[in-house]
Design a protein around this motif. Sequence first.
Motif, mmCIF file in Angstrom:
data_model
loop_
_atom_site.group_PDB
_atom_site.id
_atom_site.type_symbol
_atom_site.label_atom_id
_atom_site.label_comp_id
_atom_site.label_asym_id
_atom_site.label_seq_id
_atom_site.Cartn_x
_atom_site.Cartn_y
_atom_site.Cartn_z
ATOM 1 N N GLN A 1 19.044 9.738 -10.909
ATOM 2 C CA GLN A 1 20.446 9.450 -10.606
ATOM 3 C C GLN A 1 21.041 10.528 -9.705
ATOM 4 O OE1 GLN A 1 22.529 8.743 -14.267
ATOM 5 N NE2 GLN A 1 24.537 9.061 -13.292
ATOM 6 N N TYR A 2 20.786 11.775 -10.077
ATOM 7 C CA TYR A 2 21.421 12.858 -9.304
ATOM 8 C C TYR A 2 20.757 13.113 -7.964
ATOM 9 C CZ TYR A 2 24.913 13.948 -12.744
ATOM 10 O OH TYR A 2 25.989 13.867 -13.552
ATOM 11 N N SER A 3 19.432 12.885 -7.955
ATOM 12 C CA SER A 3 18.789 13.087 -6.644
ATOM 13 C C SER A 3 19.236 12.000 -5.671
ATOM 14 C CB SER A 3 17.261 13.109 -6.774
ATOM 15 O OG SER A 3 16.782 11.815 -7.087
ATOM 16 N N ASP A 4 19.481 10.778 -6.214
ATOM 17 C CA ASP A 4 20.057 9.723 -5.363
ATOM 18 C C ASP A 4 21.432 10.151 -4.843
ATOM 19 O OD1 ASP A 4 17.857 8.244 -5.666
ATOM 20 O OD2 ASP A 4 18.740 6.730 -7.001
ATOM 21 N N SER A 5 22.221 10.649 -5.803
ATOM 22 C CA SER A 5 23.568 11.106 -5.422
ATOM 23 C C SER A 5 23.487 12.189 -4.355
ATOM 24 C CB SER A 5 24.321 11.670 -6.641
ATOM 25 O OG SER A 5 24.412 10.696 -7.627
ATOM 26 N N LEU A 6 22.501 13.065 -4.611
ATOM 27 C CA LEU A 6 22.330 14.171 -3.661
ATOM 28 C C LEU A 6 22.012 13.628 -2.275
ATOM 29 C CD1 LEU A 6 22.096 17.297 -3.319
ATOM 30 C CD2 LEU A 6 19.651 17.012 -3.674
ATOM 31 N N GLU A 7 21.096 12.646 -2.285
ATOM 32 C CA GLU A 7 20.736 12.065 -0.999
ATOM 33 C C GLU A 7 21.960 11.424 -0.322
ATOM 34 O OE1 GLU A 7 17.192 9.358 -0.766
ATOM 35 O OE2 GLU A 7 16.281 11.171 -1.618
ATOM 36 N N ALA A 8 22.707 10.699 -1.198
ATOM 37 C CA ALA A 8 23.909 10.056 -0.664
ATOM 38 C C ALA A 8 24.844 11.104 -0.079
ATOM 39 C CB ALA A 8 24.617 9.288 -1.776
ATOM 40 N N GLN A 9 24.972 12.190 -0.877
ATOM 41 C CA GLN A 9 25.853 13.271 -0.420
ATOM 42 C C GLN A 9 25.384 13.829 0.924
ATOM 43 O OE1 GLN A 9 25.783 16.893 -2.764
ATOM 44 N NE2 GLN A 9 27.998 16.695 -3.085
ATOM 45 N N GLN A 10 24.062 13.981 0.971
ATOM 46 C CA GLN A 10 23.524 14.565 2.207
ATOM 47 C C GLN A 10 23.696 13.618 3.394
ATOM 48 O OE1 GLN A 10 19.651 15.603 0.876
ATOM 49 N NE2 GLN A 10 20.237 17.718 0.414
ATOM 50 N N SER A 11 23.447 12.328 3.132
ATOM 51 C CA SER A 11 23.595 11.406 4.259
ATOM 52 C C SER A 11 25.055 11.294 4.673
ATOM 53 C CB SER A 11 23.005 10.038 3.954
ATOM 54 O OG SER A 11 23.556 9.542 2.770
ATOM 55 N N ARG A 12 25.916 11.429 3.614
ATOM 56 C CA ARG A 12 27.332 11.415 3.955
ATOM 57 C C ARG A 12 27.676 12.605 4.850
ATOM 58 N NH1 ARG A 12 29.188 10.662 -0.987
ATOM 59 N NH2 ARG A 12 29.986 12.767 -1.312
ATOM 60 N N ARG A 13 27.100 13.723 4.472
ATOM 61 C CA ARG A 13 27.314 14.917 5.293
ATOM 62 C C ARG A 13 26.790 14.700 6.710
ATOM 63 N NH1 ARG A 13 25.394 19.337 1.014
ATOM 64 N NH2 ARG A 13 27.323 19.392 -0.182
ATOM 65 N N TYR A 14 25.637 14.046 6.717
ATOM 66 C CA TYR A 14 25.044 13.796 8.021
ATOM 67 C C TYR A 14 25.974 12.920 8.874
ATOM 68 C CZ TYR A 14 21.930 12.103 11.619
ATOM 69 O OH TYR A 14 21.394 11.781 12.826
ATOM 70 N N LEU A 15 26.490 11.885 8.170
ATOM 71 C CA LEU A 15 27.428 10.997 8.858
ATOM 72 C C LEU A 15 28.638 11.772 9.375
ATOM 73 C CD1 LEU A 15 27.590 7.693 6.832
ATOM 74 C CD2 LEU A 15 27.174 7.956 9.278
ATOM 75 N N GLU A 16 29.137 12.593 8.490
ATOM 76 C CA GLU A 16 30.311 13.397 8.868
ATOM 77 C C GLU A 16 30.005 14.270 10.065
ATOM 78 O OE1 GLU A 16 31.798 15.594 5.541
ATOM 79 O OE2 GLU A 16 32.539 13.751 4.592
ATOM 80 N N GLN A 17 28.802 14.801 9.995
ATOM 81 C CA GLN A 17 28.396 15.687 11.089
ATOM 82 C C GLN A 17 28.353 14.906 12.398
ATOM 83 O OE1 GLN A 17 25.460 18.213 9.529
ATOM 84 N NE2 GLN A 17 24.723 18.814 11.556
ATOM 85 N N THR A 18 27.782 13.688 12.298
ATOM 86 C CA THR A 18 27.706 12.846 13.493
ATOM 87 C C THR A 18 29.101 12.552 14.022
ATOM 88 O OG1 THR A 18 25.834 11.808 12.415
ATOM 89 C CG2 THR A 18 26.646 10.776 14.421
ATOM 90 N N ARG A 19 29.969 12.229 13.035
ATOM 91 C CA ARG A 19 31.328 11.933 13.442
ATOM 92 C C ARG A 19 31.967 13.164 14.109
ATOM 93 N NH1 ARG A 19 34.828 10.519 8.718
ATOM 94 N NH2 ARG A 19 35.754 12.545 9.114
ATOM 95 N N ALA A 20 31.655 14.293 13.506
ATOM 96 C CA ALA A 20 32.205 15.536 14.058
ATOM 97 C C ALA A 20 31.734 15.730 15.486
ATOM 98 C CB ALA A 20 31.783 16.722 13.195
ATOM 99 N N VAL A 21 30.443 15.429 15.677
ATOM 100 C CA VAL A 21 29.907 15.582 17.039
ATOM 101 C C VAL A 21 30.644 14.644 17.988
ATOM 102 C CG1 VAL A 21 27.874 15.164 18.492
ATOM 103 C CG2 VAL A 21 27.639 16.386 16.329
ATOM 104 N N TYR A 22 30.859 13.406 17.509
ATOM 105 C CA TYR A 22 31.561 12.427 18.335
ATOM 106 C C TYR A 22 32.971 12.904 18.658
ATOM 107 C CZ TYR A 22 34.366 8.359 19.424
ATOM 108 O OH TYR A 22 35.246 7.500 20.006
#
Lengths: 647, 250
Positions: free
Chosen positions: A353-374
């Motif tokens: 459960q938590y590793s999934d959450s972690l992954e989600a968190q990380q991908s969210r961060r990744y998304l945010e990062q992408t958005r930030a780049v944009y």
Amino acid sequence: MNYFYFIIENMARTGIHTVVFLLLIVHILFLYSPTRGEHGQRSSGSAMDMVRKADSFLVVQDIRMAQRWAMKAKAQIFASEFNEDVPTTLLAAGVFGDVFQPGFGFSLLDRLIREKVRMSPGEETKVRNLMAGLTFQMGDYDDALTMYQANLALARERGLDSLKILSWMGLSHIAGVKQERNQQIGYLEDALAWTMHTGYKGLEAETRMMTGDYYMLAGLLPASRESFLQAQRLFVSRRDSAGMLSSRLRGAWVAYLMKDYPVALAEFRNGLTLALNLSRHFSIANTYGNIGTVFRDMDQSDSAAIYYQKGIKEASRINDYYNISWICFDRYEMFRKSGDLQKALDSYILHKQYSDSLEAQQSRRYLEQTRAVYEEESRQQQLELLSLKLKQQRMLVYALAGGGILVIVILVLVILQIRLNNRRKMAEIKRSMTELTQRNLRQQMNPHFIFNILNSIQYAIYQKDTVTVNEYLGKFSLLMRKTLENSRHTTITLKEELDMAALYLELEAIRFKDKLTWEIKVDDEIDLLDCRVPAMLIQPFLENAISHGLKNKPGHGHVAIFLTQQEDHIRCVVEDDGIGRKAAAGIAAETNARHQSLGTAIIQSRVELINDLYAKDLKIAIEDLYDPSGKPCGTRVVIHLPVILKQ
Amino acid sequence: MRIKTVVIDDEPDAVNFICSIIHDHCPELEVAGIAHSAAESELVIRRSKPALVFLDVEMPMGNGFDLLTRFPKKEFDVIFVTAFDHYAIRAIKFSAVDYILKPIRIREFTESVNKYLLTRLNESQNIPSYDLLLENLRAPLPLKLAVSAFGGVEYLTIADIIRIESDGSYSHFFMRNGRKIMVSRNLKEYHELLNDHSFFRAHHSHLINLMFVKRFMRLEGIIELEDGSRVPVSRSKKTLFLHHMSQISK
């Protein structure tokens, strides 16, 4: 603040090397940023207040709250101008880097460079290093590499030792990410050597930490442990509690890897105390977990379970999915080994459960990062547009200045042109003068005159009148000679001019026998050799007098030339007792002759040119003479001869 | 009976010179009178009724040409005597009138007189009046050309001459109205005379009026004129011909 180091401790388990390295860098980025959490006293706008709040959460490793405040600050910065000083900007950029907004952090620093804000060498070091670090964090390894190398070159050029060391450290990280192990350690050795040379203890400690990590990853555990111990000693001497914490915990982890469990346990416990004192939530959770695992591997399941539970609890407080995830996994392994399958399953589910959450968190961060780049890109575009606009305005200014210069240049050219024209005009006048003089010569050497004289000579020869032939030819040759000679000069002496006139009159008198008499009278005062006159000035008037005034007159005619000295000029009078201009003009109009006296017209142009050239006022006046009964009795030409000196 | 002459010149020496030459070399002539100005000469001519007048072009009180206007009916022949006058000489030449240049060469003088005597003997020759001369004198370029054809002197309007073809010492004039005139002078003389007009020596034996060129056959090197006649162009003259044509079409 060094909480990311802890992630590395679990790297072996989670296998997310790259992510760990990325996170690790964040720490390096801020090595040289201003000491954070100590800026509360400054009030520089609500955005910076939010940044500081975010920073304070980062200090206690509560990334969730830090992110929340940072995002608020970002919105605020977007809404208004960001014109903070260098240290404040560095702080903000660092915070944004920590909350996974490296692009935004970068743009804040970029402003300093773009606007050429003045910075101390120390500040510049920090700004440049952080910019490279943020670039690295954005994933642009090649750009980051270029920037670090540029920084290194700059550091060498300006003798910025700390920038040099930091650049090596950055380069080492990039080499690490690219799996270029030799380079990685090479850079580290360079950095280490230089820190020892310069005596920068803080940087030495950080470098040693990195060296320890390197050895740990390379499996050289004793060397790694030694590096961490050295780092720890340096941190202690600098009273750097955060450094002490991370180096101790790292050392403990190496001890664990070396299966030196008692030492590992002792070190972890020391570290835990420190972390608790500093309220480093992530470190606390992480250390609880690690202590649990040490107990587990020492087969003390009960103690292990207690610490695992503590770790999970602590991690939950800050939504630290990472720690929860791995602690659950370790606990699952423990329970599975001990055969407590129900608990093992529970732990596994929790882990999953938590590793999934972690992954989600990380991908969210990744998304945010992408958005930030944009966002960063669009911001850059806006900036570009703005600078383009500025450039246009500047172009306008340049255009105006250029226009001004152009006008001046044109003016100068026009003036030069005018001067040139003047010079050309002078040359033109001289040329015309020569031309007119020559036309005048042709006038004097009037073909009629020449051939008629030759005809007379021919006749004298036919008559065998040798004396006349001799006299005639002699005078004719003399006139020819003088004419040819004088044609080379614009002006001649008055004497030469009068000699010519006399010769001409003599020859004409021979042609017309006793029909023509003449005289030349000159004032004694006049020095005929000093005085210069335009060549062939008088002759055309003589010719006019003879051919119009006298030839048409029945009977005898007389031509006289009088020269008198006036105040500033010589008065030259050519007088005839002919039929007068009116009668002569009448005859000329009746005849078909084309070739009537061009002489006076030429004279008039010559007079104008002479006056232009010498700035004199040569004047010619023609008077009609009348006898007492009012009948025309001749023409008088008065030439006002200004003195022309020899040029 | 000797032929009566009058000598007119404003210079005493010039008159004396001609009188001496006539006296010494021209037994057929006698000097019936002399004059030093145009005004004087009219009187002298009317009184002595000469057959031939030696007339100086350049004279005070009206020049030699003015004298001619006072005798609209032709009553005498004239040999002009002139020191120098480009325009006058050209007009004289176009009008087929004789002239002598100063200083006078005795041989030239006697040749001129002999030519006069020959024409005088040939009764069929119509003796030109001086209208043409005066007309040509007034125009910037002479408009008419006097040629001595077999029937007598013809006055050709220069603008109507299409071409002139050489035939040994004769020349054939081809006119706009289709007339063909044979003249007993060679082409070279007309080439010289018409050089200021729009004439071009396309070939050794062809002088053409450029105004009548219809087309140029470049390959064959042949010019076709308005009357359909074709004239060859010397190879060396092609470029010059084209140059002249371009000048004219401007």
